[in-house]
Motif scaffolding. Sequence first.
Motif, PDB file in Angstrom:
ATOM      1  N   ALA A 198      -4.816  -7.174  13.053  1.00  0.00           N
ATOM      2  CA  ALA A 198      -4.213  -6.380  14.116  1.00  0.00           C
ATOM      3  C   ALA A 198      -3.703  -5.028  13.608  1.00  0.00           C
ATOM      4  CB  ALA A 198      -3.054  -7.146  14.751  1.00  0.00           C
ATOM      5  N   LEU A 199      -3.826  -4.793  12.311  1.00  0.00           N
ATOM      6  CA  LEU A 199      -3.306  -3.553  11.716  1.00  0.00           C
ATOM      7  C   LEU A 199      -4.423  -2.786  11.040  1.00  0.00           C
ATOM      8  CD1 LEU A 199      -0.875  -1.755  10.857  1.00  0.00           C
ATOM      9  CD2 LEU A 199      -0.672  -3.209   8.826  1.00  0.00           C
ATOM     10  N   HIS A 200      -4.440  -1.481  11.273  1.00  0.00           N
ATOM     11  CA  HIS A 200      -5.406  -0.602  10.617  1.00  0.00           C
ATOM     12  C   HIS A 200      -4.634   0.539   9.953  1.00  0.00           C
ATOM     13  CE1 HIS A 200      -9.893  -0.599  10.823  1.00  0.00           C
ATOM     14  NE2 HIS A 200      -9.695   0.508  10.140  1.00  0.00           N
ATOM     15  N   LEU A 201      -4.871   0.766   8.686  1.00  0.00           N
ATOM     16  CA  LEU A 201      -4.173   1.823   7.937  1.00  0.00           C
ATOM     17  C   LEU A 201      -5.129   2.981   7.676  1.00  0.00           C
ATOM     18  CD1 LEU A 201      -2.263  -0.371   5.329  1.00  0.00           C
ATOM     19  CD2 LEU A 201      -1.427   0.518   7.513  1.00  0.00           C
ATOM     20  N   GLU A 202      -4.697   4.184   8.035  1.00  0.00           N
ATOM     21  CA  GLU A 202      -5.528   5.380   7.866  1.00  0.00           C
ATOM     22  C   GLU A 202      -5.026   6.189   6.670  1.00  0.00           C
ATOM     23  OE1 GLU A 202      -5.788   7.594  11.481  1.00  0.00           O
ATOM     24  OE2 GLU A 202      -6.277   5.834  12.707  1.00  0.00           O
ATOM     25  N   ILE A 203      -5.974   6.618   5.838  1.00  0.00           N
ATOM     26  CA  ILE A 203      -5.652   7.363   4.619  1.00  0.00           C
ATOM     27  C   ILE A 203      -6.464   8.656   4.621  1.00  0.00           C
ATOM     28  CG2 ILE A 203      -5.524   7.242   2.103  1.00  0.00           C
ATOM     29  CD1 ILE A 203      -5.903   4.204   2.350  1.00  0.00           C
ATOM     30  N   THR A 204      -5.810   9.766   4.354  1.00  0.00           N
ATOM     31  CA  THR A 204      -6.537  11.037   4.297  1.00  0.00           C
ATOM     32  C   THR A 204      -7.301  11.140   2.981  1.00  0.00           C
ATOM     33  OG1 THR A 204      -4.697  12.238   3.294  1.00  0.00           O
ATOM     34  CG2 THR A 204      -4.789  12.180   5.703  1.00  0.00           C
ATOM     35  N   GLU A 205      -8.342  11.951   2.992  1.00  0.00           N
ATOM     36  CA  GLU A 205      -9.184  12.092   1.808  1.00  0.00           C
ATOM     37  C   GLU A 205      -8.409  12.681   0.624  1.00  0.00           C
ATOM     38  OE1 GLU A 205     -12.569  14.349   2.925  1.00  0.00           O
ATOM     39  OE2 GLU A 205     -13.335  12.854   4.296  1.00  0.00           O
ATOM     40  N   ASN A 206      -7.493  13.616   0.892  1.00  0.00           N
ATOM     41  CA  ASN A 206      -6.751  14.237  -0.195  1.00  0.00           C
ATOM     42  C   ASN A 206      -5.866  13.238  -0.927  1.00  0.00           C
ATOM     43  OD1 ASN A 206      -7.856  16.750   0.222  1.00  0.00           O
ATOM     44  ND2 ASN A 206      -6.228  17.444   1.581  1.00  0.00           N
ATOM     45  N   ILE A 207      -5.269  12.304  -0.173  1.00  0.00           N
ATOM     46  CA  ILE A 207      -4.478  11.258  -0.823  1.00  0.00           C
ATOM     47  C   ILE A 207      -5.368  10.383  -1.689  1.00  0.00           C
ATOM     48  CG2 ILE A 207      -3.138   9.157  -0.402  1.00  0.00           C
ATOM     49  CD1 ILE A 207      -1.896  10.476   1.994  1.00  0.00           C
ATOM     50  N   ILE A 208      -6.545  10.074  -1.183  1.00  0.00           N
ATOM     51  CA  ILE A 208      -7.498   9.271  -1.955  1.00  0.00           C
ATOM     52  C   ILE A 208      -7.849   9.973  -3.260  1.00  0.00           C
ATOM     53  CG2 ILE A 208      -9.918   8.538  -2.027  1.00  0.00           C
ATOM     54  CD1 ILE A 208      -8.268   6.591  -0.533  1.00  0.00           C
ATOM     55  N   GLN A 239       4.751  -0.627  -3.647  1.00  0.00           N
ATOM     56  CA  GLN A 239       5.335  -1.679  -2.805  1.00  0.00           C
ATOM     57  C   GLN A 239       4.570  -1.868  -1.501  1.00  0.00           C
ATOM     58  OE1 GLN A 239       9.440  -0.561  -2.189  1.00  0.00           O
ATOM     59  NE2 GLN A 239       9.659   0.126  -4.298  1.00  0.00           N
ATOM     60  N   LEU A 240       3.453  -1.151  -1.348  1.00  0.00           N
ATOM     61  CA  LEU A 240       2.774  -1.130  -0.056  1.00  0.00           C
ATOM     62  C   LEU A 240       2.318  -2.513   0.383  1.00  0.00           C
ATOM     63  CD1 LEU A 240       1.650   0.464   2.309  1.00  0.00           C
ATOM     64  CD2 LEU A 240      -0.427   0.887   0.970  1.00  0.00           C
ATOM     65  N   VAL A 241       1.691  -3.261  -0.496  1.00  0.00           N
ATOM     66  CA  VAL A 241       1.172  -4.586  -0.110  1.00  0.00           C
ATOM     67  C   VAL A 241       2.300  -5.484   0.370  1.00  0.00           C
ATOM     68  CG1 VAL A 241       0.009  -6.663  -0.937  1.00  0.00           C
ATOM     69  CG2 VAL A 241      -0.799  -4.407  -1.662  1.00  0.00           C
ATOM     70  N   ASP A 242       3.409  -5.525  -0.362  1.00  0.00           N
ATOM     71  CA  ASP A 242       4.548  -6.361   0.032  1.00  0.00           C
ATOM     72  C   ASP A 242       5.132  -5.901   1.360  1.00  0.00           C
ATOM     73  OD1 ASP A 242       4.315  -7.932  -2.211  1.00  0.00           O
ATOM     74  OD2 ASP A 242       5.743  -6.760  -3.382  1.00  0.00           O
ATOM     75  N   GLU A 243       5.204  -4.588   1.565  1.00  0.00           N
ATOM     76  CA  GLU A 243       5.754  -4.070   2.819  1.00  0.00           C
ATOM     77  C   GLU A 243       4.857  -4.431   4.001  1.00  0.00           C
ATOM     78  OE1 GLU A 243       6.441   0.076   2.284  1.00  0.00           O
ATOM     79  OE2 GLU A 243       8.244  -0.218   1.075  1.00  0.00           O
ATOM     80  N   VAL A 244       3.550  -4.376   3.795  1.00  0.00           N
ATOM     81  CA  VAL A 244       2.615  -4.758   4.865  1.00  0.00           C
ATOM     82  C   VAL A 244       2.756  -6.244   5.183  1.00  0.00           C
ATOM     83  CG1 VAL A 244       0.172  -5.052   5.435  1.00  0.00           C
ATOM     84  CG2 VAL A 244       0.966  -2.897   4.443  1.00  0.00           C
ATOM     85  N   LYS A 245       2.858  -7.060   4.151  1.00  0.00           N
ATOM     86  CA  LYS A 245       3.039  -8.501   4.371  1.00  0.00           C
ATOM     87  C   LYS A 245       4.291  -8.774   5.204  1.00  0.00           C
ATOM     88  CE  LYS A 245       0.777 -10.272   0.177  1.00  0.00           C
ATOM     89  NZ  LYS A 245       1.029 -10.970  -1.120  1.00  0.00           N
ATOM     90  N   CYS A 246       5.378  -8.106   4.848  1.00  0.00           N
ATOM     91  CA  CYS A 246       6.638  -8.316   5.571  1.00  0.00           C
ATOM     92  C   CYS A 246       6.543  -7.837   7.013  1.00  0.00           C
ATOM     93  CB  CYS A 246       7.783  -7.585   4.850  1.00  0.00           C
ATOM     94  SG  CYS A 246       8.253  -8.321   3.277  1.00  0.00           S
ATOM     95  N   ALA A 247       5.915  -6.682   7.217  1.00  0.00           N
ATOM     96  CA  ALA A 247       5.780  -6.140   8.575  1.00  0.00           C
ATOM     97  C   ALA A 247       4.944  -7.068   9.451  1.00  0.00           C
ATOM     98  CB  ALA A 247       5.157  -4.756   8.527  1.00  0.00           C
ATOM     99  N   LEU A 248       3.852  -7.609   8.905  1.00  0.00           N
ATOM    100  CA  LEU A 248       3.000  -8.528   9.658  1.00  0.00           C
ATOM    101  C   LEU A 248       3.742  -9.829   9.965  1.00  0.00           C
ATOM    102  CD1 LEU A 248      -0.365  -8.075   7.710  1.00  0.00           C
ATOM    103  CD2 LEU A 248       0.157  -7.184   9.993  1.00  0.00           C
ATOM    104  N   ALA A 249       4.472 -10.310   8.944  1.00  0.00           N
ATOM    105  CA  ALA A 249       5.199 -11.577   9.125  1.00  0.00           C
ATOM    106  C   ALA A 249       6.309 -11.430  10.153  1.00  0.00           C
ATOM    107  CB  ALA A 249       5.770 -12.036   7.788  1.00  0.00           C
ATOM    108  N   ASP A 250       7.045 -10.327  10.093  1.00  0.00           N
ATOM    109  CA  ASP A 250       8.153 -10.128  11.045  1.00  0.00           C
ATOM    110  C   ASP A 250       7.637 -10.003  12.474  1.00  0.00           C
ATOM    111  OD1 ASP A 250       9.907 -10.213   8.949  1.00  0.00           O
ATOM    112  OD2 ASP A 250      10.210  -8.043   8.813  1.00  0.00           O
ATOM    113  N   ALA A 251       6.475  -9.348  12.625  1.00  0.00           N
ATOM    114  CA  ALA A 251       5.902  -9.178  13.967  1.00  0.00           C
ATOM    115  C   ALA A 251       5.083 -10.376  14.413  1.00  0.00           C
ATOM    116  CB  ALA A 251       5.026  -7.925  13.993  1.00  0.00           C
ATOM    117  N   LYS A 252       4.804 -11.283  13.468  1.00  0.00           N
ATOM    118  CA  LYS A 252       4.010 -12.498  13.766  1.00  0.00           C
ATOM    119  C   LYS A 252       2.623 -12.137  14.301  1.00  0.00           C
ATOM    120  CE  LYS A 252       7.988 -15.526  14.679  1.00  0.00           C
ATOM    121  NZ  LYS A 252       9.008 -14.536  14.254  1.00  0.00           N
TER     122      LYS A 252
END
Length: 609
Positions: free
Chosen positions: A463-473, A445-458
């Motif tokens: 303006a958003l940067h997402l950080e991912i650890t290597e182990n999760i990758i 659901q990550l893509v949809d959640e990001v879309k909603c968060a960006l839309a709600d904040a206008k």
Amino acid sequence: MSKVSAEMQCHKCEEYGEGSDRVKLHGSRRAALKVVKSDVLTDSAHQFSVLVDSVRDYAIYTLDVNGVITSWNVGAERIKGYSAAEIIGQHFSKFYTEDDCAAGLPMRCLNSAVVNGKHEAQGRRIRKDGTEFWADVVIQPIHEENGILSGFAKITRDITERRKSEERVHRLAHFDQLTGLPNRITSLARLQDMVNGGQAMSVIVADLVGLSPINDTFGRAAGDAMLNRAVARWVGAVSEQHWIGRLASDEFIVVLPGIIDGPELREICKKMISSLDAPVVGDGRQAYLAVNLGIAVHPVHGQSAAELLNNADLAVNQAKARGRNSYAIYKSAFRDLLESRLICETAIERALPDGEFELFYQPQVRLKDRRIIGAEGLLRWRHRERGLLTPDAFLDILEKSPHAHKVGSWVLREACMHAARVRQIGLSKYGVSVNLFDAQLRSGQLVDEVKCALADAKIPGSALHLEITENIILDHSDTIVPELHKLRELGVGLSFDDYGTGYASLSLLKRFPLSQLKIDRSFVQNLCGDQKDAAVVRAIAFLAREFQLQVVAEGIEKSGQHEQLHRLGCQLGQGFLYGKPVAGEELLRLYKDRLGRTSKSTKKIGFLN
């Protein structure tokens, strides 16, 4: 004559007649009755013989007192393969296996029938063609009227198919269908038997790592094949007197009788871990798997199978915390740690709805001119008993809890609203970065959640940067690539966090739609005095430049580090040199204050507008 006597006499007259002639008639009738009875018995015996001979589902035959076959029905011929002409006169022991004959089983069965009045048993028997079958046998002794034993009646039923069915049911109940290993029930029962016998041993719980993404990416067939090959490698790493069982989908038990500690135990653990060094192949695919091992020793660490397994589970959790391909031997402190975790998990459950979580923000600057370009959102927990907690105190527990996804979604929305508020005071290019939880990537659901968060904040995706650890990758290397591409299409930046400290290969830089690499603070601390740390930073900066990625260095505390990082090719940085993490409202006030001031100090760190 009394009335009773007269009635009896009358009855006798009716039945036997009266006078001397009638007595003779009575005698004739008795003789006639004997003849009729004899004929009836003869007919019955004949009918019984015909009935027995026609039975095809049961082998029915008779033996003399020595076990020699004296009769043989059609069912016996069908089941055992001999005709009556072939078998009558031979000893019935020829139906028994060589081992049973050597043990004297045939005559023991006859003796049992005599002593107990009947003998019933199941066992393997031999057909004429030499094949074996499972038989259900009943032997009944036959006695003459004077009580002398004259032979035996024997009934045999072929139960081979029933036994096969029972064995299949038994295997389903006691063995894992994929690997053929003892399942959890059987493993625990076998372990308990060893405990009851006072056997000293080590019990290892082995947690196979990396199977879930293989199943998701390549399919269950590939995952099952790779799991079997991994188990086969473990079997090769232990001795024949040791055994392995399957406890759950990716969890196994390895029992080492006679080994309780020391070099031998550690050597086996190292062999099991190193057995997965090479890629595992399955269904035409290949992938790398890993394993974590937890060890409990009997009798030191438990007096029952359940206790040993539980303590080995605690140890494997400790091994997981150390990273892939680790092992740990149980210590009582592990249980104390577990209790603390449970208390923490309970508190986490209430923390989000009660508003105990907060985001603090640490500014990020452009190194060439020290202008603030944004901030990283850092999670804090204002615990009602313990005060303000940094992630070190709870993040590991939170990430493994069922609340990780909800907290991650809240962090995402909160950070976007912070960026919106800062932009509203005039910093139009201000951005915010946050770390993603593994649960967010797994949710789908990550893509949809990001879309909603960006839309709600206008605010725009940039303006958003997402950080991912290597182990999760590494855990989701193939399954998350499409979602990451969709995020980049929204303009959202993607960063490898703590780059250089994990196991990510260079090929991941090519496969993933990254925009940034973030250098871990461990390489920054001694940057000015350690040539190796400087070489690592230089190498990462070179890679980033070749892949057209930005480089962010964290943990910058001194001006010398700032200057050195800039010379080595890093574009962005964050650390105490530029500002400590503070609450969002406080940071917003600082920004407003700096924007309204024109003193010399504000020119040292300005804003990118």
